[in-house]
Design an enzyme around this catalytic site. Structure first.
Site, PDB file in Angstrom:
ATOM      1  NE  ARG A  67     -86.213 -89.756 -98.253  1.00 10.95           N
ATOM      2  CZ  ARG A  67     -86.155 -90.658 -99.221  1.00 10.95           C
ATOM      3  NH1 ARG A  67     -85.132 -91.490 -99.268  1.00 10.95           N
ATOM      4  NH2 ARG A  67     -87.099 -90.723-100.137  1.00 10.95           N
ATOM      5  NE  ARG A 117     -76.230 -92.037 -96.091  1.00 13.40           N
ATOM      6  CZ  ARG A 117     -77.230 -92.902 -96.301  1.00 13.40           C
ATOM      7  NH1 ARG A 117     -77.303 -93.575 -97.442  1.00 13.40           N
ATOM      8  NH2 ARG A 117     -78.158 -93.087 -95.389  1.00 13.40           N
ATOM      9  CD  GLU A 160     -81.728 -95.870-104.149  1.00 15.61           C
ATOM     10  OE1 GLU A 160     -82.859 -95.374-104.015  1.00 15.61           O
ATOM     11  OE2 GLU A 160     -81.123 -96.457-103.231  1.00 15.61           O
ATOM     12  NE  ARG A 167     -77.143 -91.121-103.400  1.00 23.30           N
ATOM     13  CZ  ARG A 167     -77.342 -92.139-102.593  1.00 23.30           C
ATOM     14  NH1 ARG A 167     -77.790 -93.296-103.085  1.00 23.30           N
ATOM     15  NH2 ARG A 167     -77.105 -92.035-101.300  1.00 23.30           N
TER      16      ARG A 167
END
Length: 425
Positions: free
Chosen positions: A262, A277, A349, A391
Site C-alpha cells: 500500500r 504504518r 487496529e 500491529r
C-alpha cells in the site's frame, strides 16, 4: 456497485442512505447517474421502437416480393431505420460507459444499525483481556526489535525505502511462526479452504472488490497495468468472478496468507516509526461468500474467527463498530479489532471484519442459484484480516516484554516458534 434499479426507483431513499457517508461528492454522483440513466433509457426505448418498426417493414417487404409487387419505398425506409438504429447503438456505448464509471464511484450504503457520524462516533462494542501492568517503563517495539535482533529498519529502508521492514533472525522466524499458526487455526478449526493467490491482479479484479477507482492512488501498479495487491481480499474474492454458484455450495470460506502493498502508509507524517504504518506487510485474510439472508450471521462468525487469533495470542483487544462516515467505500458494516500495545501506549487496529452485502458481487458478477431453474441472484461477500501481522507483532513484543530484556511468547505460538522466549543474540 450499488443497485441501479434501487437508485432509479427510490432516489430519495438512496440520497438519505448515502448521505450518512458524509461524502459531499455523493449527491453530485447520484444526480449524474440518474441523468445518464434517463438519457440511456430514452435511447434504448427509441431503438426498440425502431427495431419493431424495422421488423414489421421487413415482413411487409417479404410479402410484397412474394406477390411480385414493388417494395422500393419500403426498402428505402428500411435502410433509414437500420442506419438510425446503428447510430443509436453507437451513441449508447459511450453513454453506458459514462454511467458505469459514475456508478463505480458511488459507495455502498451502510446498514441501518451502523452508527451515524464520523470517526468520533465509532462505538466500542466489547473488549477482551486487560492491558498488562509493568514495574518498569515498557519499551516501544522498534527498540525491542533492534535490541533483540528482530528488525533492521535502516537496512530495509536502504533496500527499498522507508516503510519496507527487514525482519532478521528471530524476527523472520516469528513471522513464519505466525503464518503457520494462523493458517492452521483457520483451516483445521474454522473450516476455511487455504488458497495461495497471485500477488498481482488486473484492473477488472481490483475493480471487482472496490479498490478501483476509489483507492487507485494508494496502489502500486506495474508498467503493464497489473496492480500489487493491497490485501488478499482482492484476488480471493475474485476467484468466482463471472460465475454462478449453486446455493448448496454456499457459504464458501477461503483463507490466504500474502504480503500486501500500500502506497498510502505513513503518507501523512503520523505513526511512521517502527511497524505502525508501512508499505509492505504480511496478512492472513479470510473471505466468505454466502446467501444474502445469512450475511449477518456470517459476519458474526467471521468476526469471531478473527477474535480467536488474538485470544490464542493472549492479546488484549476491543471490538469497535465503525460509524457511517468512517466505514470503507465498499463496506456496508465494519468492525475493527484493536489490540493494546503497551510500549506506544495506544490501541492499534489489527483486523477489520466487513460485510459488503451484494456491492462487490455486483461489480464482480458473482451470483448463485437457489435451485436449478431459479433466476441467478448476487451473493453477499465478507472478509476480515485473520489477522494482519505488523500491529499484532507490535502488541506481542510490547505487551510481553520482561524486566530481564526478554520477550515471552504466548503458548499457542511456542510449538511453531520452538522456544518460549525471544532473547538478545
Amino acid at each position: 456497485m450499488i443497485d441501479l434499479r434501487w437508485l432509479r426507483d427510490s432516489p430519495e431513499a438512496a440520497r438519505t442512505a448515502l448521505g450518512r457517508r458524509r461524502n459531499p461528492a455523493v449527491d453530485g454522483l447520484i444526480e449524474t447517474a440518474l441523468r445518464l440513466d434517463a438519457t440511456r433509457r430514452e435511447l434504448l426505448q427509441k431503438a426498440e421502437r425502431l427495431r419493431a418498426e424495422r421488423n414489421a417493414a421487413s415482413t411487409e417487404i417479404g410479402r410484397l416480393k412474394q406477390r411480385g409487387e414493388d417494395a422500393g419505398d419500403r426498402l428505402s425506409r428500411l435502410k433509414v431505420l437500420s442506419d438510425t438504429i446503428k447510430q443509436l447503438d453507437q451513441d449508447l456505448r459511450p453513454l453506458e460507459e459514462q454511467l458505469t464509471q459514475v456508478l463505480l464511484q458511488i459507495p455502498n450504503p451502510t446498514l441501518d444499525d451502523v452508527p451515524d457520524g464520523d470517526a468520533t462516533a465509532n462505538r466500542v462494542e466489547r473488549s477482551w483481556g486487560s492491558p498488562p501492568a509493568f514495574a518498569f517503563q515498557p519499551q516501544p517495539h522498534w527498540e525491542l526489535g533492534e535490541r533483540l535482533g528482530l528488525l533492521d529498519l535502516p537496512r530495509g529502508a536502504k533496500i527499498a525505502g522507508s516503510g519496507f521492514p527487514l525482519f532478521t533472525g528471530q524476527g523472520a522466524r516469528l513471522v513464519r511462526a505466525l503464518v503457520s499458526f494462523m493458517l492452521d487455526l483457520h483451516t483445521r478449526e474454522h473450516g476455511y479452504v487455504e488458497v495461495c493467490p497471485p500477488l498481482l491482479v488486473n484492473r477488472e479484479t481490483a475493480q471487482g472488490t472496490g479498490q478501483l477507482p476509489d483507492l487507485e492512488r494508494n496502489m502500486y501498479v506495474t508498467e503493464d497495468g497489473l496492480y500489487l495487491i493491497p490485501t488478499a481480499e482482492v484476488p480471493v474474492t475474485n476467484i468466482h468472478r463471472d460465475e454462478i454458484l449453486p446455493a448448496a455450495d454456499l457459504p464458501r470460506a477461503y483463507v490466504a496468507y500474502t504480503p500486501c502493498f500500500r502506497r498510502e502508509a505513513g503518507a501523512h507524517g503520523k505513526d511512521t516509526r517502527g511497524l505502525i504504518r508501512i508499505h509492505q506487510f504480511d496478512k492472513v485474510e479470510l473471505v466468505r461468500l454466502c446467501q444474502p439472508e445469512h450475511s449477518a450471521a456470517e459476519h458474526a462468525k467471521l468476526l469471531g474467527h478473527a477474535e480467536a487469533v488474538l485470544q490464542r495470542l493472549e492479546l488484549p483487544y476491543r471490538v469497535v463498530l465503525l460509524a457511517s462516515g468512517d466505514t470503507g467505500f465498499a463496506s456496508a458494516k465494519t468492525y475493527d479489532l484493536e489490540v493494546w500495545a503497551a510500549g506506544v501506549g495506544t490501541w492499534l487496529e489489527a483486523s477489520s471484519a466487513s460485510c459488503f452485502t451484494d456491492f462487490q458481487a455486483r461489480r464482480a458478477n458473482i451470483r448463485y442459484r437457489r435451485s436449478s431453474d431459479a433466476k441467478p441472484d448476487f451473493v453477499h461477500t465478507l472478509n476480515a484480516s485473520g489477522v494482519a501481522f505488523p500491529r499484532t507483532l507490535i502488541a506481542l513484543l510490547e505487551n510481553n516484554q520482561q524486566a530481564d530484556g526478554t520477550v515471552r511468547l504466548p503458548q499457542a505460538l511456542v510449538p511453531y516458534f520452538g522456544e518460549e522466549l525471544l532473547r538478545a543474540p
